[in-house]
Write an enzyme that holds these catalytic residues in place. Structure first.
Site, PDB file in Angstrom:
ATOM      1  N   ASP A  48       0.859  -1.325   0.080  1.00 56.92           N
ATOM      2  CA  ASP A  48       0.133  -0.080   0.264  1.00 56.92           C
ATOM      3  C   ASP A  48       1.020   1.350   0.132  1.00 56.92           C
ATOM      4  OD1 ASP A  48       1.145   0.219   2.590  1.00 56.92           O
ATOM      5  OD2 ASP A  48      -0.882  -0.430   3.588  1.00 56.92           O
ATOM      6  N   CYS A  51       4.249   1.489   2.077  1.00 58.32           N
ATOM      7  CA  CYS A  51       5.398   0.523   2.182  1.00 58.32           C
ATOM      8  C   CYS A  51       6.684   0.943   2.501  1.00 58.32           C
ATOM      9  CB  CYS A  51       5.268  -0.588   0.760  1.00 58.32           C
ATOM     10  SG  CYS A  51       6.086   0.554  -0.544  1.00 58.32           S
ATOM     11  N   HIS A 261       7.694   0.661  -4.718  1.00 62.72           N
ATOM     12  CA  HIS A 261       7.522  -0.327  -3.882  1.00 62.72           C
ATOM     13  C   HIS A 261       8.690  -0.893  -3.170  1.00 62.72           C
ATOM     14  CE1 HIS A 261       5.524  -3.510  -1.504  1.00 62.72           C
ATOM     15  NE2 HIS A 261       6.376  -4.464  -2.176  1.00 62.72           N
TER      16      HIS A 261
END
Length: 274
Positions: A48, A51, A261
């Site tokens: 999400d 991260c 990410h």
């Protein structure tokens, strides 16, 4: 539900994720091979918009052996109150949504998050056995209520650091280069804008941009070392935030394929430990 998945062999993970023969897949495989020379396993981090905070905090806690000095300071607990007394606009800090929450004093709520951060850091850093320490981290990152409260604390510490840097620059003191970049953006020319357009959005509509990774590193007084796999075979493959770290700052290591990410490498290979 654990927000940091159990560990998996790095090369096994890489083979599963990057099968094809495209130039991108080849570069990723080369990147993972380089990481695998240092670390044996990888743990996937829930993807999400938290991260970067999650991966950094998880790594910091899982190797913590003491409470950082800034967490021990007397005025740490007074931070929200002190800042709110000077900057009225902080009242627009976007707190995480709690069900049935009475709108109390925002400073009380943030103070609660900061004290939780101190308590958890102290508790985990005092655990001597590595297996027990890891279990305590896993348990914390399974508890959604506590986990997201810790991210609020980190975001507030980032705001505090940004205010300090902004004021230092205005008063002619030396500031790190990233601080100029942070406030050179149209969307964050001062700490108030940074809060509205960036920090309030983290976890909701956006994650951390690269310049905010520097801010996080300064707020925690940690060096964040990132393997940026898509930059393999360039100077930026291993990037440090900040790039001229203080020698006494501990180091945490993350992996990213795209600067959006982050996952975490674990289990250093024996020869790199020596």
């Amino acid at each position: 539900k654990l927000s940091v998945a159990p560990e998996m062999d790095i090369m096994e993970y890489c083979r599963k994720e990057w099968r094809g023969n495209t130039p991108v897949a080849k570069r990723m495989r080369k990147g993972y091979e380089a990481v695998a020379r240092k670390f044996a396993s990888i743990r996937r981090v829930r993807g999400d918009n938290y991260c970067a905070l999650r991966a950094t905090l998880f790594q910091a806690l899982s190797q913590a052996t003491q409470l950082p000095s800034w967490l021990q300071s007397e005025d740490f607990a007074m931070l929200p109150e002190n800042l709110l007394s000077k900057y009225d606009w902080i009242k627009q800090w976007q707190l995480k949504q709690k069900l049935g929450r009475k709108m109390g004093e925002i400073s009380d709520e943030i103070k609660e998050y900061l004290m939780l951060l101190r308590k958890k850091w102290k508790y985990i850093s005092e655990i001597k056995c590595p297996i027990e320490k890891q279990e305590a981290c896993d348990k914390l990152f399974r508890n959604e209520e506590e986990e997201y409260s810790l991210y609020e604390a980190l975001k507030f510490l980032m705001l505090n650091t940004a205010i300090e840097l902004y004021n230092d620059d205005k008063n002619g003191r030396r500031v790190p280069v990233f601080s100029w970049l942070l406030f050179a953006r149209d969307t964050s020319s001062n700490p108030c804008q940074l809060m509205h357009n960036h920090l309030n959005q983290i976890g909701h509509s956006g994650g951390l941009e690269q310049v905010e990774m520097f801010l996080l590193a300064y707020a925690l007084q940690y060096t964040i070392q990132v393997y940026r796999l898509y930059k393999h075979s360039t100077d930026e493959f291993i990037t440090l935030y900040p790039n001229d770290p203080e020698e006494d700052w501990p180091v945490v290591t993350l992996i990213t394929e795209d600067d959006r990410h982050y996952n975490i490498p674990v289990r250093m290979c024996q020869e790199t430990m020596l």
